[in-house]
Design a protein around this motif. Structure first.
Motif, mmCIF file in Angstrom:
data_model
loop_
_atom_site.group_PDB
_atom_site.id
_atom_site.type_symbol
_atom_site.label_atom_id
_atom_site.label_comp_id
_atom_site.label_asym_id
_atom_site.label_seq_id
_atom_site.Cartn_x
_atom_site.Cartn_y
_atom_site.Cartn_z
ATOM 1 N N UNK A 189 0.802 -1.220 0.000
ATOM 2 C CA UNK A 189 0.000 0.000 0.000
ATOM 3 C C UNK A 189 0.840 1.277 0.000
ATOM 4 N N UNK A 190 1.910 1.293 0.790
ATOM 5 C CA UNK A 190 2.562 2.584 1.007
ATOM 6 C C UNK A 190 3.480 2.978 -0.142
ATOM 7 N N UNK A 191 3.964 2.039 -0.895
ATOM 8 C CA UNK A 191 4.835 2.238 -2.062
ATOM 9 C C UNK A 191 6.202 2.788 -1.679
ATOM 10 N N UNK A 217 11.975 7.944 -6.900
ATOM 11 C CA UNK A 217 10.599 7.554 -6.593
ATOM 12 C C UNK A 217 10.361 7.572 -5.093
ATOM 13 N N UNK A 269 7.464 -2.721 -6.173
ATOM 14 C CA UNK A 269 7.532 -2.713 -4.718
ATOM 15 C C UNK A 269 8.253 -3.983 -4.270
ATOM 16 N N UNK A 312 10.140 11.027 -3.754
ATOM 17 C CA UNK A 312 8.861 11.643 -4.109
ATOM 18 C C UNK A 312 7.732 11.076 -3.277
ATOM 19 N N UNK A 313 7.820 9.805 -3.004
ATOM 20 C CA UNK A 313 6.757 9.154 -2.238
ATOM 21 C C UNK A 313 6.723 9.668 -0.802
ATOM 22 N N UNK A 358 3.155 15.615 2.996
ATOM 23 C CA UNK A 358 2.526 16.919 2.714
ATOM 24 C C UNK A 358 1.481 17.299 3.754
ATOM 25 N N UNK A 363 -0.087 8.547 8.294
ATOM 26 C CA UNK A 363 0.387 8.452 6.917
ATOM 27 C C UNK A 363 -0.320 7.312 6.183
ATOM 28 N N UNK A 372 7.842 12.454 0.191
ATOM 29 C CA UNK A 372 7.411 13.852 0.130
ATOM 30 C C UNK A 372 5.885 13.913 0.122
ATOM 31 N N UNK A 373 5.279 13.029 -0.637
ATOM 32 C CA UNK A 373 3.817 13.001 -0.705
ATOM 33 C C UNK A 373 3.216 12.601 0.633
ATOM 34 N N UNK A 374 3.845 11.638 1.299
ATOM 35 C CA UNK A 374 3.328 11.213 2.600
ATOM 36 C C UNK A 374 3.412 12.338 3.615
ATOM 37 N N UNK A 378 9.994 0.261 -11.941
ATOM 38 C CA UNK A 378 9.760 0.407 -10.503
ATOM 39 C C UNK A 378 8.826 -0.708 -10.027
#
Ligand SMILES: Cc1cc2nc3c(=O)[nH]c(=O)nc-3n(C[C@H](O)[C@H](O)[C@H](O)COP(=O)(O)O)c2cc1C
Ligand code: SF4
Ligand code: FES
Lengths: 885, 159, 426
Positions: free
Chosen positions: A44-46, A87, A65, A90-91, A97, A152, A93-95, A63
């Motif tokens: 799920x979390x990638x 990746x 998992x 970026x991931x 935000x 998260x 960073x998204x978590x 890419x």
């Protein structure tokens, strides 16, 4: 074995793993959130993204998992290539935000997997410029704090609480960017394992409320490897203190016992250590002699009085042994009533003389068919129940494996398994929570459970049987016979020796039928087994009759509250009949008023020792801190008495003496390193190198840094000085590894993630089955038959434990006291509609509010075990029901 | 103690019928929620409490499912629910205009219910009638090729 | 030109009754199928080159062949028709289920026979109220006539069929999420493998096909694989395809045309070209989750290969036309808001990335864009690429955006530099 390539380096790895497990086991750093070594992969979390290459000619790769990638021969990934690094950055960073900027005030801070993974993934500059999403927090009861904004969305909490632990009052709500983890409405989390959310959650959504009450930053804790004292399972814990008060308990990984988890009694039941009723100073009733209490006790002992010793199932082997040494074997008594002692001794006999092996908690999960006889496992040995919940899925999971679904593919397995379970059978005196995972249940009084067991045993032995008890015994017998690895679970919960024997006979019959059978017993307390193994001249009852007859006895009462073990009258008679009483205990109670001398005993937090769990596994625990008062290990007091010294001898001397006297305990010698153990020249620090406060800790008293206390009893130091690598597995006071500040750094201490610790899991089994042992035990019939109702104890994870019940958070979860009966029984007794009823047994009566429980057989009545109003009653007993007033 | 039953016997019977083809009762969860909503307009906390034993699920488990879906209402809605498509084809074909007109007429924005409890106004993704955009659904009636000047007439049908 | 799927659908908008359906050859395919073995049925479907109409174009017969067969195969097995159709701009299945539900039912019965399924579900989106009534009616008719239930048409084969109407979420269209929804759970997608053919509904072998896919099956069984292939103008697959167009074209509608009909033909001939006063700026050829094509690409064939070669996907074959008075940034915003709202919330890139994307687009539309926003949008299109997310929702969401950034970059830049959207009125 499979050959895999990680960043072009070839590794041989075991089959059946995923690439995340493989990478972590190889010691490589690969971040993750949703994967959990005990709950496995869902993808799920990638965050565990790697680049996967088809073969050595594939230069682009894609890419993937790692947690969802099978480590088969030829699998080729890169962790360090730019593509997957970008990746992952970026991931994270998204978590982040929506994550608050509250690390400086967050309870998780410094021990936060999210912090670690953020650093590891290389995200440090915030680009998101929009409003953060916010959530409302819930009051989840006395154990857990909820701060949803830190979430998260890794889904670990629901996967643990609902899927793994069987909780039903928690979940994930809403969808998309609004998913919310909590309850439908605020309220106490009921599941017995809720505290694990503290560790399962990779950030600060679920934090320990008891720690919050007396918060300290994680890196300023002093911790020791310890063993939970709250039940007989003996889960391994990390116990932490600061400024002389216990702050929290966390899981200490033990691959043979509790693995990654603890129950809530174990986690939150420590607070009694900080209670103001703690005995801190040696004291004497009669101060007229003018000498200090310790000298007075010593002088009394030196006068060679006639002594008896009352041992304790909550005291260490060492303390009990030293008491035995002080008073002599013929004067040493188990500090529990005879009925209880009988049952525990019988368990020990079955394990020692029987042919059937008792598995470890971990091994229990591999059995395929379960029969529980007479034990409310969830309440007497909670972590065993968590294990059995997994056992219930052993056979259903085979279906998934047959479809070539990998063992780690958690969600896919669940899809195949659906709600299938078992075979899993329960025959108990009352409805228990494990019925949620059972295929069939039976409720009956002791006699009908015995009859049922006999029918099962006979059917197993003869291969066919009559269809008694509504077919239940037939069903169980056939399922057990059909199983390759059946497990029989029982215990002392019904306080019946016959039940213990009956369970042994079923197991024995299966053994004789060639099955790879296991038998497990839950026993009442942390060291019930150890105490039984030491052997005693008798039970508390025998001690009581001795003081009734011999008036000149000095009783040395070790960590036993007589008013908890027996009724008030008997307890006070005992105290008044003794010539002198020397009490070694940790908490003020009814005895302390009466005792002539008091020596304050350390709890698990202030002492060293060894406990033997229900499996016969000896486990060492270490003092967390040196209190600045008189408290010390009980064995230390006893040693000072015996040798008339100012200080006790070092712990290792005690152990040596104990092993000389008890060859059966021989193995304990190698249980843990001796006190002179050094790595290089260094001891093992109880504080992390991140500890910040030492020089200023006592600045309000003195700016001089005091000399730190010295530990002569173990290879551990009380400070941050010492070896900062990985200590021997029995001596790990905390988990830490560069870049891994949270409990997830356990990975780095294991041979392979999720597996055993380097150097083997701590603890040693003292009892192995006897290959020529017994498979048939004579069942003693259930005693007293007068009275129409059998009164059984009902067990409560929160309330039935003597010490944990004194911890404020646990106290809040203790149910109101009651007498439980069925409507039918009420009717039979003509007591319909009564609010309160009384149970009469001989001349004694107890009157309590009625709780109707229609799962009860109509000749069974329940009283909660170990509650303030019910202590002193000896179960089971036959009684009459009357209207209460 | 007798408390008002929010799931009618009729609804209960309809839910029981769902179990027929299913391996376990939980599988009927979504359909059961739909039935409750059909009778009660929305799914209240009390309804969840009553549904739990019927489905052999906990309130939390049902709510976890209920809150996932767009069309299960966990808050009260009016007598009629207007669902205006806000997806791409309708957007191209003049959704904004219709939305504004409805807002002005009803004096409410998305997510709100008129004071007289007559209408709840919600957006909905594509209604699968893009060749007749813009479109909306009121209760179960589909309206297509909407023009702002038709709205009065349409709304008048709903009391 | 043959139009097997739609030629009998009535112009008055009422559905074909069972009688009417039978009168035009209905249930003949089923009769044919029951005469041969399941393996034969599977082979005919394989030979017909039928490819899934749900968007990905996977060969249907091949998909079926993964289902475990034989006495030891797990049971029951399931057949599920995917009629969720929530992809914006898509309205083809509605026509089939409203116009001719028996065709779908027959297709499902034949498919069930081929894989040995004993239970089947039609998963229909909530908003199709009329279709739901018609399907339910048709199901009752089919049961009564012995096409469903025990021993269908006297054969040993039995099948039950239920209608399930969804409670609304786009992700329910993703086949594994759909299975979770059918199980009464949250519609999070499942990992593949295991594929539903092996472990699907309730952990049992399951085939999920699109409504249009199933609707083709009766005709293939009635008239044969070669006939079916001959319907198509495409190398890659057989049959006709439902194409549609919405937006500012003269005659937005659905048409059944040979697979491989060119884009120009659909837009110019069938949709009648652009409305007066509007020019074609770009179009999404197969629903919201496909890449923009541009007016210079009108001669490409609408089939799985050609559209892919042109840099997009055939998707559902329903075209969304963007005219020159519609803002490409605004259109992306509308699409991304949809996808962000409809994310299931399971995996990070989609759950967090899509709302972030939508917020940036909104900022651009409101005149608050920043030059670095373009980089970030580009980042999101890579970050949410196929394989990076748990399912295909988020990668689909990125298709219109990544192509808009390519084809309409000047509009994005202009929004940022002028701090406004020039298309907005007032
Ligand atoms: C987010 C998402 C939504 C989808 N929605 C639908 C849908 O509404 N209808 C459909 O048939 N397929 C939909 N699909 C495709 C299905 O997952 C699946 O591929 C399809 O139903 C298979 O049928 P086919 O082989 O007949 O094409 C969707 C896929 C994704 C990723
Ligand atoms: S891409 Fe991820 S979050 Fe989005 S719908 Fe698929 S699984 Fe859910
Ligand atoms: S740990 Fe692999 S996706 Fe979460």
């Amino acid at each position: 074995m499979a050959k895999v390539f990680i960043d072009n380096i070839e590794y041989e790895v075991p089959n059946g793993k995923n690439m995340l497990e493989v990478a972590l086991s190889l010691g490589l750093d690969l971040p993750y959130f949703c994967w959990h070594p005990a709950m496995h992969s869902v993808g799920a979390c990638r965050q565990c993204a790697v680049t996967n290459y088809r073969d050595e000619n594939d230069t682009r790769g894609r890419i993937t998992m790692a947690c969802m990638l099978d480590a088969t021969d030829g699998t080729r990934i890169s962790i360090n290539d730019q593509k997957s690094k970008d990746f992952r950055a970026g991931n994270i960073e998204s978590l982040m935000i929506n994550h608050p900027h509250d690390c400086p005030v967050c309870d998780e801070g410094g021990e936060c997997h999210l912090q670690d993974m953020t650093v590891m993934s290389g995200h440090n500059y915030r680009r998101y410029r929009f409003k953060k999403r916010t959530h409302i927090n819930q009051d989840l009861g006395p154990f857990l704090n909820h701060e949803m904004n830190r979430c998260i969305q890794c889904y670990r909490c629901v996967r643990f609480y609902n899927d793994y632990a069987g909780g039903k009052d928690f979940g994930v709500f809403a969808s998309a960017g609004r998913v919310y983890f909590g309850r439908s409405e605020p309220g106490t989390l009921e599941n017995e394992f809720s505290g694990n959310l503290v560790e399962v959650c990779p950030t600060g959504v679920f934090t320990d409320k008891t720690l919050k009450k007396h918060f300290t930053r994680k890196w300023d804790l002093t911790s020791a490897p310890s063993v939970c004292h709250q039940c007989s399972v003996g889960c391994n814990i990390l116990a932490s203190e600061r400024y002389g008060t216990m702050r929290r308990v966390m899981t200490r990984f033990n691959g043979d016992v509790n693995g990654y988890f603890l129950c809530d009694r174990g986690r939150f039941g420590y607070e009694y250590v900080n209670d103001e009723k703690r005995l801190t100073r040696a004291a004497q009733k009669d101060a007229s002699s003018g000498s200090d209490p310790v000298s007075s006790v010593k002088a009394h002992i030196a006068s060679r009085p006639k002594m008896i010793g009352i041992g304790s199932p909550r005291a260490s082997l060492e303390s009990n042994f030293m008491l035995k040494r002080l008073v002599g074997a013929e004067n040493f008594y188990q500090g529990i009533p005879s009925n209880e002692a009988d049952v525990i001794n019988e368990v020990l006999r079955v394990l020692r003389e029987g042919k059937v092996r008792t598995p470890s908690l971990k091994e229990m999960e591999d059995f395929d068919t379960v029969f529980v006889l007479g034990e409310d496992v969830t309440n007497t040995a909670p972590m065993m129940a968590l294990g059995l919940r997994q056992t219930a899925k052993t056979l259903p999971k085979q279906k998934a494996y047959a479809l070539r679904i990998q063992h780690w593919n958690d969600a896919a397995i669940r899809e195949v398994v659906q709600d299938e379970k078992g075979p899993f059978f329960l025959a108990t005196g009352y409805a228990t929570k494990l019925e949620e995972v059972s295929t069939s249940v039976y409720h009956g009084d002791t006699n009908s459970l015995l009859k049922l067991s006999e029918a099962i045993t006979n059917e197993i032995r003869s291969g066919s049987g009559d269809n008694q008890s509504g077919g239940f015994s037939h069903q169980v017998a056939q399922a057990l016979l059909a199983s390759e690895k059946p497990l029989i679970v029982s215990g002392t919960g019904m306080m019946s020796k016959s039940i213990v024997q009956a369970a042994a006979n079923i197991a024995g019959a299966l053994k004789d039928a060639g099955r790879e059978v296991g038998i497990v017993y839950a026993v009442p307390e942390a060291n019930s087994m150890g105490l039984a193994m030491l052997g005693a001249a008798g039970s508390l009852d025998d001690a009581i009759s001795r003081v009734n007859n011999e008036k000149d006895l000095t009783a040395v009462v070790l960590e036993t509250n007589l008013f908890y073990r027996t009724d008030n009258q008997t307890a006070s008679d005992f105290l008044s009949h003794c010539h002198k009483t020397i009490l070694i205990d940790s908490m003020e109670n009814e005895c302390t008023q009466e005792a002539d001398f008091i020596l304050p005993a350390g709890t698990f937090a202030e002492s060293d020792g060894t406990m033997v769990n229900n499996e016969g596994r000896a486990q060492r625990y270490y003092q967390v801190f040196k209190p600045n008062n008189d408290m010390r290990s009980s064995w230390a007091w006893l040693d000072m008495m015996i040798n008339q010294t100012e200080e006790a001898r070092p712990y290792d001397d005690i152990i040596r003496e104990m092993l000389e006297a008890n060859p059966a305990l021989e193995k304990i010698k190698t249980l843990a390193p001796a006190a002179d153990f050094r790595i290089g020249t260094q001891k093992i620090p109880r504080q992390t190198h991140r500890f910040s406060g030492r020089t200023s800790m006592n600045a309000h008293v003195s700016v001089h840094e005091g000399k730190p206390p010295v530990d002569n009893d173990s290879p551990l130091t009380y400070t941050m000085e010492g070896y900062h690598g990985k200590p021997p597995s029995a001596d790990i006071p905390f988990y830490w590894s560069p870049g891994w500040n949270s409990i997830q750094s356990i990975n780095k201490y294991q041979i392979e993630v999720g597996g055993d610790l380097h150097g083997g899991n701590p603890g040693l089994r003292l009892i192995e089955p006897n290959e020529n042992g017994i498979t048939r035990f004579e069942v003693n019939s259930a005693g007293n038959n007068s009275g129409r109702y059998e009164v059984l104890p009902s067990w409560h994870i929160f309330g039935s434990g003597e010490m944990s019940a004194m911890s404020p958070a646990i106290e809040k979860r203790i149910p109101d006291v009651y007498i439980a009966v069925s409507d039918k029984a009420l009717e039979k007794a003509g007591l319909q509609g009564a609010d309160k009823i009384s149970v009469r047994h001989q001349s004694a009566t107890i009157t309590l509010p009625v709780k109707v429980d229609n799962s009860l057989p109509d000749n069974v009545v329940l009283l909660p075990y170990g509650f303030k109003d019910t202590v002193g009653w000896r179960f089971p007993f036959k009684g009459e029901l009357e209207r209460g007033v | 103690m007798v408390t008002a039953q929010v799931i009618s016997n009729e609804a209960r019977q309809e839910i029981e019928k769902l179990f027929h083809h299913l391996p376990h009762k939980q599988a009927a969860c979504i359909d059961a929620l739909k039935i409750v909503q059909k009778y009660n307009r929305w799914v209240s906390d009390e309804a969840l409490q009553e549904l739990a034993p019927i489905l052999e699920m906990s309130v939390h488990e049902i709510d976890s499912v209920a809150t996932f879906y767009n069309i299960i209402f966990r808050r009260p809605v009016g007598r009629h629910v207007i669902l205006l498509c806000n997806s791409v084809s309708c957007w191209i074909m003049g959704y904004e205009e219709i939305k504004k007109a409805l807002k002005d007429k009803l004096k409410i924005d998305f997510g709100m219910t008129t004071k007289d409890d007559r209408f709840t106004f919600l957006p909905i993704p594509c209604l699968g009638t893009c060749d007749h955009a813009p479109a909306m659904i009121i209760d179960e009636d589909l309206y297509r090729d909407l023009k702002p000047d038709q709205l009065d007439e349409i709304l008048a049908k709903y009391e | 030109m043959e139009r097997p799927l739609t030629e009998h659908i009535k112009q008055d908008g009422t559905p074909l009754s069972l009688k009417e359906y039978e009168a035009v050859g209905g249930y003949q395919g089923l009769r044919n199928a029951l005469k041969v073995s399941p393996a034969d049925v599977m082979n005919v479907v394989k030979d017909s080159k039928l490819r899934g109409r749900g968007g990905a174009g996977f060969p249907t017969g091949v998909k079926w062949s993964f289902v475990p067969m034989g006495d030891n195969a797990p049971s029951p097995k399931y057949i599920v028709a995917n009629g969720d159709e929530m992809e914006p701009g898509t309205f083809k299945d509605r026509l089939l289920v409203e116009g001719n539900p028996h065709q779908l039912i027959e297709g499902m019965i034949i498919s069930a026979y081929a894989i040995g399924a004993s239970m089947s579900y039609i998963f229909l989106r909530w908003a199709y109220h009329e279709a739901a009534k018609r399907i339910q009616y048709a199901l009752n008719e089919a049961y009564e006539a012995g096409y469903l239930g025990k021993n269908i048409l006297g054969s040993p084969f039995s099948l039950e069929m239920d209608l399930h109407t969804s409670v609304g979420r786009y992700i329910c269209g993703e086949e594994t999420a759909l299975l979770n929804a059918l199980e009464g759970k949250r519609a999070n997608p499942r990992n593949k493998p295991p594929f539903p053919q092996v472990s699907g509904l309730f952990g049992k072998p399951t085939i999920v096909n699109n409504v249009e896919t199933f609707s083709n099956i009766p005709h293939i069984l009635a008239k044969g694989a070669q006939w079916y292939i001959s319907l198509s103008k495409s190398e890659g697959g057989g049959g006709t395809k439902l194409y549609g167009a919405s937006g500012k074209v003269k005659r937005p509608a659905i048409w059944e045309l040979p697979l491989g009909t060119t884009l120009g033909e659909v837009i110019e001939e069938h949709a009648g070209g652009m409305q007066d006063g509007y020019k074609l700026r770009g179009l999404l050829p197969g629903g919201a989750s496909t890449d923009f094509l541009t007016p210079d690409q009108m001669n490409i064939k609408l089939d799985f290969e050609e559209v892919a070669k042109a840099g997009s996907r055939m998707g559902t074959g329903t075209i969304i036309v963007m005219d020159d008075k519609t803002c490409p940034v605004g259109m992306c915003l509308n699409l991304e808001q949809f996808f962000a709202q409809e994310s299931c919330g399971w995996c990070t890139p989609c759950r967090e990335g899509l709302p972030w994307t939508a917020k940036i687009l909104l900022a651009l539309e409101e005149g608050n864009g920043k030059p670095e926003d373009i980089d970030h949008l580009t980042f999101q299109t890579h970050y949410n690429a196929p394989g990076n997310t748990f399912c295909a929702l988020a990668p689909g969401a990125m298709e219109p955006l990544q192509s808009a950034l390519k084809h309409f970059r000047e509009d994005f830049d202009e929004h940022i530099h002028t701090h406004r959207c020039k298309y907005q009125h007032g």
